[in-house]
Design an enzyme around this catalytic site. Structure first.
Site, short mmCIF file in Angstrom:
data_model
loop_
_atom_site.label_atom_id
_atom_site.label_comp_id
_atom_site.label_asym_id
_atom_site.label_seq_id
_atom_site.Cartn_x
_atom_site.Cartn_y
_atom_site.Cartn_z
N SER A 61 0.83 -1.21 0.00
CA SER A 61 0.00 0.00 0.00
C SER A 61 0.86 1.26 0.00
O SER A 61 2.00 1.26 0.49
CB SER A 61 -0.92 0.01 1.23
OG SER A 61 -1.65 -1.19 1.29
N1 SAM Z 1 -0.98 -3.59 3.52
C1 SAM Z 1 -0.25 -4.50 2.67
C2 SAM Z 1 1.16 -4.02 2.49
O1 SAM Z 1 1.47 -2.91 2.91
O2 SAM Z 1 1.94 -4.75 1.88
C3 SAM Z 1 -0.86 -4.57 1.31
C4 SAM Z 1 -2.01 -5.43 1.21
S1 SAM Z 1 -2.52 -5.69 -0.46
C5 SAM Z 1 -3.15 -4.13 -0.93
C6 SAM Z 1 -3.98 -6.65 -0.14
C7 SAM Z 1 -3.70 -8.06 0.30
O3 SAM Z 1 -4.94 -8.64 0.71
C8 SAM Z 1 -3.15 -8.95 -0.80
O4 SAM Z 1 -1.94 -9.51 -0.39
C9 SAM Z 1 -4.24 -10.02 -0.98
O5 SAM Z 1 -3.73 -11.29 -1.32
C10 SAM Z 1 -4.88 -10.01 0.38
N2 SAM Z 1 -6.24 -10.55 0.44
C11 SAM Z 1 -7.27 -10.38 -0.42
N3 SAM Z 1 -8.35 -11.04 0.02
C12 SAM Z 1 -8.00 -11.64 1.18
C13 SAM Z 1 -8.68 -12.49 2.11
N4 SAM Z 1 -9.96 -12.86 1.95
N5 SAM Z 1 -8.01 -12.92 3.20
C14 SAM Z 1 -6.72 -12.57 3.39
N6 SAM Z 1 -6.01 -11.79 2.54
C15 SAM Z 1 -6.65 -11.34 1.46
#
Ligand code: SAM
Length: 218
Positions: A61
């Site tokens: 992010s």
């Molecule tokens: N905050 C994180 C960082 O700074 O690296 C970035 C997160 S990224 C925008 C969103 C993440 O949510 C992805 O790695 C994706 O695989 C995960 N994700 C999506 N749906 C999910 C779920 N149902 N359970 C767990 N993780 C999930």
């Protein structure tokens, strides 16, 4: 490249200048080496004002969004926090410096494994990471003093509300697959829920039983 200078500039120009004022959040953003959470070819961009690819069609992010979401939890220290979407582990690292324990769920095993390695390298030992569908929360460990969801949901999954402690805050993006509103939901002392819209945002989709389906196009 001197990453500590880049990091200080990031905090001054992207975080403080946009009115994130919580000194503990600012301090954590100054401490965590964001360049370790991105691929080696992107390290020189790690402190830029943007999200960056981390593989598996996911992103780390934007620094401002990490700071704003963390500040919205209004942490004082001592909390138990649920994070959904570990991704690179960068937001997890920021939270781990501010609270007692972070429970983080990631659905993609490769990303969870990489995040674990960097967090271990930084000796951030108050983090539990689980590979699972985070849309149903982490029932064994609930309730939580705060829940931070780093992926966009079509609606607020009921389990997040059920797993939120009295006085606790849930921060999550809600909207369609491409753009969302960052929402904060607070469970007040009388058990009722206060809902606030904080700002517009763009996150990758939250995929799972209580959110988007994995095979949705785009
Ligand atoms: N905050 C994180 C960082 O700074 O690296 C970035 C997160 S990224 C925008 C969103 C993440 O949510 C992805 O790695 C994706 O695989 C995960 N994700 C999506 N749906 C999910 C779920 N149902 N359970 C767990 N993780 C999930």
């Amino acid at each position: 490249m001197d990453y500590s200078i880049a990091r200080r500039r990031m905090v001054e120009q992207q975080i403080i200048a946009r009115e994130v004022e919580d000194p503990r959040v600012i301090d954590a953003m100054l401490q965590v080496p964001r360049h370790l959470f991105v691929e080696s070819g992107l390290q020189s961009h790690a402190y830029s004002d943007a999200s960056l690819p981390i593989g598996e069609k996911q992103t780390i992010s934007q620094p401002y969004m990490v700071a704003a979401m963390t500040a919205a939890l209004e942490l004082r220290g001592g909390e138990r926090i649920l994070e959904i979407g570990t991704g690179s582990g960068y937001q997890t690292a920021i939270l781990s410096l501010l609270v007692k324990r972070v429970y983080s769920i990631e659905r993609i095993p490769l990303l969870a494994g990489r995040a674990r390695k960097v967090l271990d390298q930084l000796c951030l030992s108050n983090v539990n990471i689980k590979v699972a569908d985070g849309t149903i929360g982490w029932q064994d460990q609930a309730p939580f003093d705060g829940i931070l969801v780093a992926a966009g949901a079509p609606d607020i999954p009921n389990e997040y509300l059920a797993q939120l402690e009295t006085g606790g805050r849930l921060v999550l993006p809600v909207g369609d697959r491409h753009q969302q509103i960052l929402m904060r939901v607070t469970r007040l002392e009388d058990g009722s829920l206060k809902r606030e819209q904080l700002m517009g945002c763009r996150f990758v989709p939250l995929i799972g039983e209580q959110a988007w389906k994995a095979d949705f196009p785009g």
